[in-house]
Design a protein around this motif. Structure first.
Motif, PDB file in Angstrom:
ATOM      1  N   CYS A   1    -110.713  15.723  34.538  1.00  0.00           N
ATOM      2  CA  CYS A   1    -109.570  15.776  35.451  1.00  0.00           C
ATOM      3  C   CYS A   1    -109.440  17.225  35.914  1.00  0.00           C
ATOM      4  CB  CYS A   1    -108.283  15.306  34.775  1.00  0.00           C
ATOM      5  SG  CYS A   1    -106.860  15.298  35.904  1.00  0.00           S
ATOM      6  N   LEU A   2    -110.067  17.529  37.027  1.00  0.00           N
ATOM      7  CA  LEU A   2    -110.092  18.911  37.501  1.00  0.00           C
ATOM      8  C   LEU A   2    -108.697  19.388  37.890  1.00  0.00           C
ATOM      9  CD1 LEU A   2    -111.882  21.335  38.090  1.00  0.00           C
ATOM     10  CD2 LEU A   2    -112.187  20.466  40.413  1.00  0.00           C
ATOM     11  N   THR A   3    -107.850  18.491  38.379  1.00  0.00           N
ATOM     12  CA  THR A   3    -106.489  18.871  38.759  1.00  0.00           C
ATOM     13  C   THR A   3    -105.765  19.543  37.595  1.00  0.00           C
ATOM     14  OG1 THR A   3    -106.272  17.137  40.433  1.00  0.00           O
ATOM     15  CG2 THR A   3    -104.236  17.978  39.473  1.00  0.00           C
ATOM     16  N   GLU A   4    -105.852  18.959  36.413  1.00  0.00           N
ATOM     17  CA  GLU A   4    -105.163  19.519  35.250  1.00  0.00           C
ATOM     18  C   GLU A   4    -105.768  20.851  34.836  1.00  0.00           C
ATOM     19  OE1 GLU A   4    -105.224  16.517  32.257  1.00  0.00           O
ATOM     20  OE2 GLU A   4    -103.844  15.178  33.354  1.00  0.00           O
TER      21      GLU A   4
ATOM     22  N   THR B   1    -103.110  24.466  46.648  1.00  0.00           N
ATOM     23  CA  THR B   1    -104.149  24.833  47.616  1.00  0.00           C
ATOM     24  C   THR B   1    -105.537  24.757  46.999  1.00  0.00           C
ATOM     25  OG1 THR B   1    -102.614  26.281  48.815  1.00  0.00           O
ATOM     26  CG2 THR B   1    -104.971  26.663  49.145  1.00  0.00           C
ATOM     27  N   LEU B   2    -105.688  25.234  45.781  1.00  0.00           N
ATOM     28  CA  LEU B   2    -106.982  25.191  45.100  1.00  0.00           C
ATOM     29  C   LEU B   2    -107.436  23.745  44.879  1.00  0.00           C
ATOM     30  CD1 LEU B   2    -109.227  26.879  43.908  1.00  0.00           C
ATOM     31  CD2 LEU B   2    -107.882  27.112  41.809  1.00  0.00           C
ATOM     32  N   ASP B   3    -106.504  22.889  44.535  1.00  0.00           N
ATOM     33  CA  ASP B   3    -106.806  21.475  44.321  1.00  0.00           C
ATOM     34  C   ASP B   3    -107.253  20.812  45.633  1.00  0.00           C
ATOM     35  OD1 ASP B   3    -106.760  19.274  42.337  1.00  0.00           O
ATOM     36  OD2 ASP B   3    -105.238  18.404  43.644  1.00  0.00           O
TER      37      ASP B   3
ATOM     38  N   ILE C   1     -91.393  19.546  47.866  1.00  0.00           N
ATOM     39  CA  ILE C   1     -91.356  20.730  48.733  1.00  0.00           C
ATOM     40  C   ILE C   1     -92.724  21.407  48.781  1.00  0.00           C
ATOM     41  CG2 ILE C   1     -90.595  22.312  46.904  1.00  0.00           C
ATOM     42  CD1 ILE C   1     -88.868  23.688  49.091  1.00  0.00           C
ATOM     43  N   ILE C   2     -93.514  21.272  47.694  1.00  0.00           N
ATOM     44  CA  ILE C   2     -94.878  21.772  47.672  1.00  0.00           C
ATOM     45  C   ILE C   2     -95.813  20.597  47.963  1.00  0.00           C
ATOM     46  CG2 ILE C   2     -96.643  22.951  46.306  1.00  0.00           C
ATOM     47  CD1 ILE C   2     -94.173  24.646  46.869  1.00  0.00           C
ATOM     48  N   SER C   3     -96.826  20.848  48.772  1.00  0.00           N
ATOM     49  CA  SER C   3     -97.718  19.772  49.222  1.00  0.00           C
ATOM     50  C   SER C   3     -98.803  19.487  48.198  1.00  0.00           C
ATOM     51  CB  SER C   3     -98.351  20.149  50.568  1.00  0.00           C
ATOM     52  OG  SER C   3     -99.204  19.122  51.013  1.00  0.00           O
ATOM     53  N   PHE C   4     -98.419  18.914  47.057  1.00  0.00           N
ATOM     54  CA  PHE C   4     -99.408  18.500  46.074  1.00  0.00           C
ATOM     55  C   PHE C   4    -100.185  17.294  46.597  1.00  0.00           C
ATOM     56  CE2 PHE C   4     -95.927  20.184  43.331  1.00  0.00           C
ATOM     57  CZ  PHE C   4     -96.628  21.231  42.765  1.00  0.00           C
ATOM     58  N   ARG C   5    -101.436  17.220  46.219  1.00  0.00           N
ATOM     59  CA  ARG C   5    -102.199  16.011  46.508  1.00  0.00           C
ATOM     60  C   ARG C   5    -101.721  14.914  45.563  1.00  0.00           C
ATOM     61  NH1 ARG C   5    -107.147  14.246  44.659  1.00  0.00           N
ATOM     62  NH2 ARG C   5    -108.241  12.806  46.044  1.00  0.00           N
ATOM     63  N   LYS C   6    -101.410  13.747  46.119  1.00  0.00           N
ATOM     64  CA  LYS C   6    -100.797  12.677  45.325  1.00  0.00           C
ATOM     65  C   LYS C   6    -101.712  12.185  44.208  1.00  0.00           C
ATOM     66  CE  LYS C   6     -98.322   9.614  47.483  1.00  0.00           C
ATOM     67  NZ  LYS C   6     -97.918   8.446  48.334  1.00  0.00           N
ATOM     68  N   GLN C   7    -102.995  12.101  44.491  1.00  0.00           N
ATOM     69  CA  GLN C   7    -103.962  11.560  43.526  1.00  0.00           C
ATOM     70  C   GLN C   7    -104.644  12.703  42.772  1.00  0.00           C
ATOM     71  OE1 GLN C   7    -107.910   9.978  44.893  1.00  0.00           O
ATOM     72  NE2 GLN C   7    -107.086   8.008  44.215  1.00  0.00           N
ATOM     73  N   LYS C   8    -104.670  12.608  41.437  1.00  0.00           N
ATOM     74  CA  LYS C   8    -105.359  13.625  40.655  1.00  0.00           C
ATOM     75  C   LYS C   8    -106.856  13.570  40.928  1.00  0.00           C
ATOM     76  CE  LYS C   8    -102.107  14.284  36.856  1.00  0.00           C
ATOM     77  NZ  LYS C   8    -101.930  14.306  35.374  1.00  0.00           N
ATOM     78  N   LEU C   9    -107.476  14.731  40.911  1.00  0.00           N
ATOM     79  CA  LEU C   9    -108.888  14.849  41.265  1.00  0.00           C
ATOM     80  C   LEU C   9    -109.754  14.753  40.010  1.00  0.00           C
ATOM     81  CD1 LEU C   9    -110.878  15.332  43.584  1.00  0.00           C
ATOM     82  CD2 LEU C   9    -110.639  17.800  43.167  1.00  0.00           C
TER      83      LEU C   9
END
Length: 500
Positions: free
Chosen positions: A170-173, A309-311, A482-490
């Protein structure tokens, strides 16, 4: 839409007849394009779960300048770079302050920070301290050792995680952990434990979520007692208590390690501020609330925006194999067989840099820039804008304006080659970090963390999707915060690259 608000609408409607209606501000202001509104709540119900998208859709119907009524709050929404430029060039000072809110009072330690403090001397002093002691180009450069060490640990975590099970990580974590480690290290010191880092990451995410917690007092002052009834006050108080306890421990630790340094002889940011309290030449009294406010800014704003942003960068690379190959080919040319990419080599990575720009254009970390508020009446596009009108700039919409971007929905990093467009506030159609007096002072700090990590993740590993997952299966929607997180974990499969 916030579930609390949905439940509360019937109650609010009941009180509509008991509350005095607001006066019409001015005839000209009333003529501003505005969507139909419900009694009392106005246009609150039209914000939806992703307000930047909802407002963009409304702007297509009503035009790039529109007035929304959010309870008792007037909000002027700008969805066009040309109008944003007019506003900032002509009225930047008039819109240089922030609106008061229940949440931002807590996040700023009662307006003693740089992000949410009202325009004035305190804000200027806080901005100067942040720029001088953490965010200036010289200070960002001086932290290269810290970033290099944390990137090395990041690569070890990826390799270790990939060695287990089926090789899927899980690269997001892992990216969230890396960004948290870097920022807490330079802001709070390397003594911060793993448990404290986890807590700080949670507090950062909680702050983003709290922006979507509905506080009645902010929009219906006469109904502030409902914040108690619905538990909003309790959530905010619990959040504040966690920070208070953490600050007490940090200040106590500073008394024992007031001269903590690393090999580059850099003191950490909060430690520097605590030392400055004894500096008679500072020119003003630096209180613990000032230090807490600035520190919360760096943690809350720094972790989530940088990590998001990195994600997105990693997601877009995997989603665009031809671009991933271009990045890796460029890295191979500049690395000369070295195991790691140093920061000295980043300047040679032209394709990587335009790739990151394109990611930020399509996925700005803050889709709606933090709202401003007019300090006095002014004119925009011939309309009289009353005092205390909030200004909302839709940076997400700016990055999709066909007047400035060819095929704006397409992901094309090459559009940034041979052009001078940058994200530092001079090009109003590309302002992911804001613009004018209230531009984010931490953009260089954030980009340094992103570039070195992305370069080395690409250099050290080859990346692919897990077996059975295709590019079409990737959900590229952002969550409603408020922060544009990607909804799905990568989740990806890294395989060690051969270093030539």
């Amino acid at each position: 839409m916030n579930p609390t608000l949905l439940v509360a609408i019937p109650i609010i409607s009941f009180f509509f007849l008991l509350i005095k209606r607001r006066k019409v501000i001015s005839q000209k202001a009333a003529l501003l394009p505005s969507p139909p509104r419900l009694p009392f709540i106005g246009n609150l119900h039209q914000l939806g779960s992703t307000p930047h998208r909802s407002l963009y859709k409304l702007s297509k119907q009503l035009g790039p300048l529109m007035l929304l009524h959010l309870g008792t709050v007037r909000a002027l929404v700008v969805s066009c770079p040309k109008i944003a430029e007019e506003v900032i060039r002509n009225n930047d000072l008039l819109f240089a302050t922030r609106p008061k809110s229940k949440l931002t009072d807590v996040l700023s330690c009662n307006k003693n920070d740089v992000a949410f403090a009202p325009y004035g001397e305190t804000w200027r002093q806080m901005k100067k301290l942040a720029k001088t002691h953490l965010l200036s180009s010289q200070r960002v450069k001086s932290m290269s050792f810290d970033r290099a060490e944390e990137v090395s640990l990041l690569l070890e975590k990826v390799a270790d995680a990939a060695s287990r099970g089926n090789g899927v990580i899980c690269l997001t974590e892992i990216l969230n952990s890396y960004v948290t480690d870097v920022i807490t290290r330079v802001v709070l010191g390397s003594w911060i434990t793993k448990e404290k880092k986890t807590l700080l990451s949670e507090l950062s995410h909680d702050s983003a979520a709290l922006f979507y917690e509905f506080f009645f007092e902010d929009f219906f002052p006469n109904l502030k007692w409902l914040d108690v009834l619905w538990g909003s006050n309790r959530k905010l108080e619990n959040y504040k208590k966690k920070w208070d306890a953490l600050f007490e421990e940090i200040i106590k630790n500073h008394g024992h390690e007031s001269k903590e340094v690393n090999r580059k002889n850099n003191t950490y940011f909060m430690g520097t501020l605590l030392d400055l309290q004894n500096d008679s030449n500072l020119g003003f009294v630096l209180t613990n609330d000032h230090i807490r406010g600035l520190t919360m800014n760096m943690i809350n704003a720094g972790i989530d925006t940088t990590f998001a942003t990195l994600d997105w960068c990693m997601a877009e690379l995997v989603r665009n194999p031809e671009m991933l190959k271009k990045v890796k080919d460029e890295l191979r040319k500049v690395a000369h067989g070295e195991d790691m990419i140093s920061e000295e080599l980043l300047g040679q990575l032209s394709y990587l840099k335009v790739f990151i720009k394109e990611v930020i254009r399509l996925h700005p970390p803050g889709p709606l820039l933090l709202p401003r508020e007019s300090m006095q009446e002014c004119q925009i596009q011939g309309y009289n804008i009353p005092k205390k009108t909030r200004l909302v700039l839709n940076a997400w919409a700016f990055g999709r304006d066909e007047s400035y971007w060819e095929a704006p929905e397409q992901f094309k990093p090459e559009r940034f080659f041979d052009c001078t467009v940058d994200y530092k506030g001079k090009d109003f159609y590309f302002i992911p970090f804001g613009v004018g007096r209230r531009i984010c002072p931490g953009m260089d700090f954030s980009m340094a963390i992103i570039e070195i990590a992305l370069a080395n993740l690409m250099h050290r590993f080859d990346w692919s999707l897990p077996s059975g997952i295709t590019i079409e299966d990737m959900n590229m929607d952002e969550g409603g915060e408020i922060i544009s997180f990607r909804k799905q974990k990568l989740e990806l499969v890294p395989i060690a690259s051969k270093v030539n």
